[in-house]
Design an enzyme around this catalytic site. Structure first.
Site, PDB file in Angstrom:
ATOM      1  N   HIS A 100      -7.935  -5.664   7.546  1.00  0.00           N
ATOM      2  CA  HIS A 100      -7.685  -4.621   8.542  1.00  0.00           C
ATOM      3  C   HIS A 100      -7.942  -5.163   9.952  1.00  0.00           C
ATOM      4  CE1 HIS A 100      -6.579  -0.338   8.939  1.00  0.00           C
ATOM      5  NE2 HIS A 100      -7.044  -0.520  10.150  1.00  0.00           N
TER       6      HIS A 100
ATOM      7  N   GLU B  86      -2.647  -1.719  -3.135  1.00  0.00           N
ATOM      8  CA  GLU B  86      -3.721  -0.922  -2.555  1.00  0.00           C
ATOM      9  C   GLU B  86      -3.366   0.558  -2.610  1.00  0.00           C
ATOM     10  OE1 GLU B  86      -5.090  -4.001   1.017  1.00  0.00           O
ATOM     11  OE2 GLU B  86      -3.995  -2.172   1.495  1.00  0.00           O
TER      12      GLU B  86
ATOM     13  N   HIS C 238       0.862  -1.192   0.000  1.00  0.00           N
ATOM     14  CA  HIS C 238       0.000   0.000   0.000  1.00  0.00           C
ATOM     15  C   HIS C 238       0.895   1.237   0.000  1.00  0.00           C
ATOM     16  CE1 HIS C 238      -3.957   1.932   1.581  1.00  0.00           C
ATOM     17  NE2 HIS C 238      -3.198   2.858   1.003  1.00  0.00           N
TER      18      HIS C 238
END
Length: 237
Positions: free
Chosen positions: A190, A70, A43
């Site tokens: 997450h 991401e 990410h």
């Protein structure tokens, strides 16, 4: 079996803290795949405080499982993804100064923007996923954008489950059932951990992939990375 994609941002954070190349991000990506992980997630953020844009290029030749990138689809991010053509791009609406992702997309309000970005990625053969809160209307909104998958934002589940509230999974189950019915693939991520992953997996029909970074790396400090990867794989069976 639900695929495990290991988010390696924390390894980049540790490396950057000393300004050198230890731990080596590329070797770590090779190792987690060798240990059984079915994907690698990164990410990159605009300030490159952990994953650098060059890392994304350097990882491309060594990620032979699924490569998931991401990020918030600003112009620089879009250019990166189009240049690398990873297996999957996960669109996340994180602010520039966000410590970590903290909300899913409003897929209804942002339908036009998301549809345009998704179409461009799909024209280049890149599977798309939208990070969403566990709300059925947001799942329906995601379907309208043309995306292939959603990624359920699981922080609320993880927090409440840690307090003993197993009912916290119910909105996620409802969203997954809806997604399955309307032809959307379901990912999740997450704050998923060894403590909650088996329960979550059991209650999410059709869960295709989980992306886990912070907890997995933290657990590995005590248990070892190869051991932890295999512990996740066993719990995801």
């Amino acid at each position: 079996m639900t695929k495990l994609s290991v988010n390696i941002n924390k390894i980049a954070t540790l490396r950057n803290s000393r300004g050198g190349d230890t731990p080596n991000l590329i070797q770590f990506a090779k190792d987690v795949q060798r240990f059984g992980a079915e994907g690698v997630t990164i990410h990159p953020r605009p300030d490159e405080r952990h994953i650098r844009y060059q890392d994304a290029h350097d990882l491309k030749p060594v990620v032979y499982t699924e490569y998931n990138i991401e990020g918030n689809p600003n112009a620089k991010f879009i250019d990166l993804v189009l240049a690398l053509k990873p297996t999957q791009v996960t669109l996340v609406p994180d602010a520039v100064d966000a410590i970590t992702s903290n909300a899913g997309w409003d897929t209804i309000k942002n339908k036009s923007f998301l549809s345009e970005v998704i179409s461009e990625f799909q024209r280049n053969g890149i599977r798309t996923s939208i990070f969403v809160d566990p709300e059925t209307r947001q799942v329906e909104g995601a379907k309208a954008t043309g995306t292939e998958r959603i990624e359920l934002y699981t922080e609320a589940f993880a927090h409440d489950y840690g307090l003993g509230n197993k009912n916290a999974v119910k909105p996620y189950t409802a969203c997954a059932e809806l997604a399955n019915n309307i032809g959307l693939g379901v990912n999740a991520g997450h704050d998923l951990s060894l403590d909650n992953i088996a329960f979550f997996k059991k209650n999410i029909p059709g869960l295709l992939e989980v992306s886990i970074g912070h907890a997995l790396i933290s657990e590995s400090l005590y248990l070892g990375i190869e051991n932890v990867v295999n512990m996740y794989l066993n719990k995801l069976k």
